[in-house]
Write an enzyme that holds these catalytic residues in place. Structure first.
Site, mmCIF file in Angstrom:
data_model
loop_
_atom_site.group_PDB
_atom_site.id
_atom_site.type_symbol
_atom_site.label_atom_id
_atom_site.label_comp_id
_atom_site.label_asym_id
_atom_site.label_seq_id
_atom_site.Cartn_x
_atom_site.Cartn_y
_atom_site.Cartn_z
ATOM 1 N N CYS B 87 0.632 -1.166 0.021
ATOM 2 C CA CYS B 87 0.032 0.035 -0.053
ATOM 3 C C CYS B 87 0.676 1.155 0.172
ATOM 4 C CB CYS B 87 -1.104 -0.073 1.341
ATOM 5 S SG CYS B 87 -2.435 1.220 1.062
ATOM 6 N N HIS B 196 -3.554 -5.674 1.076
ATOM 7 C CA HIS B 196 -2.733 -5.870 2.333
ATOM 8 C C HIS B 196 -2.788 -7.372 2.979
ATOM 9 C CE1 HIS B 196 -2.413 -1.728 3.687
ATOM 10 N NE2 HIS B 196 -3.347 -1.685 3.011
ATOM 11 N N GLU B 198 -0.882 -8.494 4.989
ATOM 12 C CA GLU B 198 -0.499 -8.665 6.495
ATOM 13 C C GLU B 198 -1.794 -8.651 7.279
ATOM 14 O OE1 GLU B 198 -0.498 -6.043 4.639
ATOM 15 O OE2 GLU B 198 -0.754 -4.259 5.904
#
Lengths: 80, 225
Positions: B87, B196, B198
């Site tokens: 990002c 994302h 994560e």
């Protein structure tokens, strides 16, 4: 004191979604006849010393390095 | 020896803790790194996390690029250090010219936050080799400046060299050209990804745990080395 203005615009081929949003909003406010809006950024830079070639070159370097992203933007600079 | 994966925190980073946790769950040791440091330390890979570094002032990633640690990182990345930018981290990598192109305002002008289906288009990079070629995964996406742009020549190069790492499936959330969600450099050690992974490492908090593969991928070579 030297004073420069740097104007940064998206390249014409890059979709300016913010400019388009402004263009769409204007008729709703009664501003007819708007055929296009493009949005950019204006920087006013003050430098010590005179407006000379060296100062212009420094501002050009600033614009190339930080103020504009040459991948998507162009800039124009002038002394004021 | 446990692999050490650095996570750089800039002023305005948001997802550095989540990235560190993903590194931990993948089986490596997360190493917090501070943007103003001039020392990368002994790390085997680096994650640039999501967020709004320096408030996204000027352009997303434009000022973070000049952080002292980024200059060190750029040298290390050119030397082969695996780097994943997520990002805002992707934006920083583009501003740093470690990856081509740029990320601009979403075509819709809306902040997008949703679970997004992706297809892994290149499972040969340092960060994607835990996936099958063509595998589809669902991970969160959340951005307003996520629209990937590059000139036609760059796009053609990315496509012909297999450097589109991940592509949006079903819906293109931001107007990215060629549905591009992530790309890599020529060597495949530097990967930028708008969604994302994560945030998709545990069933409790993510739409899936299918993002973990990015973090386990980078460990495979280190363990084997």
């Amino acid at each position: 004191m030297a004073r420069f203005v740097v104007e940064v615009m998206l390249k014409p081929e890059i979709l300016d979604s913010q400019g388009q949003a402004v263009a769409r909003a204007l008729p709703r406010l009664g501003f007819d006849g708007v055929t296009g809006v493009r949005q950019g950024k204006r920087f006013e830079i003050e430098l010590e010393g005179p407006v000379d070639e060296a100062a212009t070159e420094r501002v050009r370097k600033m614009a190339e390095t930080l103020l504009a992203n040459p991948v998507i933007e162009t800039f124009e600079l002038r002394a004021e | 020896m446990t692999a050490r994966v650095g996570v750089i925190t800039f002023p305005g980073s948001l997802d550095d803790r989540d990235a560190a946790r993903a590194v931990l769950l993948a089986g490596a040791e997360p190493v917090p790194l501070w943007h103003a440091s001039t020392d990368l330390g002994e790390v085997d890979a680096v994650v640039l996390p999501g967020g709004f570094s320096y408030g996204d002032y000027l352009r997303a990633g434009a000022i973070a690029r000049f952080a002292p640690l980024m200059e060190r990182l750029a040298d290390a990345a050119r030397g082969g250090l695996p780097v994943l930018g997520i990002c805002n981290g992707f934006q920083v990598l583009c501003e740093s010219h470690l990856l081509p192109g740029a990320l601009t305002r979403n075509a819709s002008l809306h902040f997008v936050c949703r679970a997004q289906r992706l297809r892994i288009e290149n499972s040969g990079t340092e960060w994607t080799r835990a996936y099958e070629q063509g595998q589809e995964i669902v991970v969160p996406i959340k951005n307003i400046d996520g629209r990937y742009l590059a000139d036609q020549k760059t796009l053609d190069e990315l496509e012909s060299e297999g450097r589109v790492v991940a592509r949006y499936v079903d819906v293109n959330p931001n107007g990215s050209l060629n549905d591009i969600a992530g790309i890599c450099n020529e060597a495949g050690n530097v990967v930028g990804l708008m969604p994302h992974p994560e945030h998709a490492v545990e069933a409790l908090t993510g739409p899936s745990s299918e993002g973990l593969g990015f973090f386990t991928s980078v460990l495979t070579r280190m363990v084997g080395a």
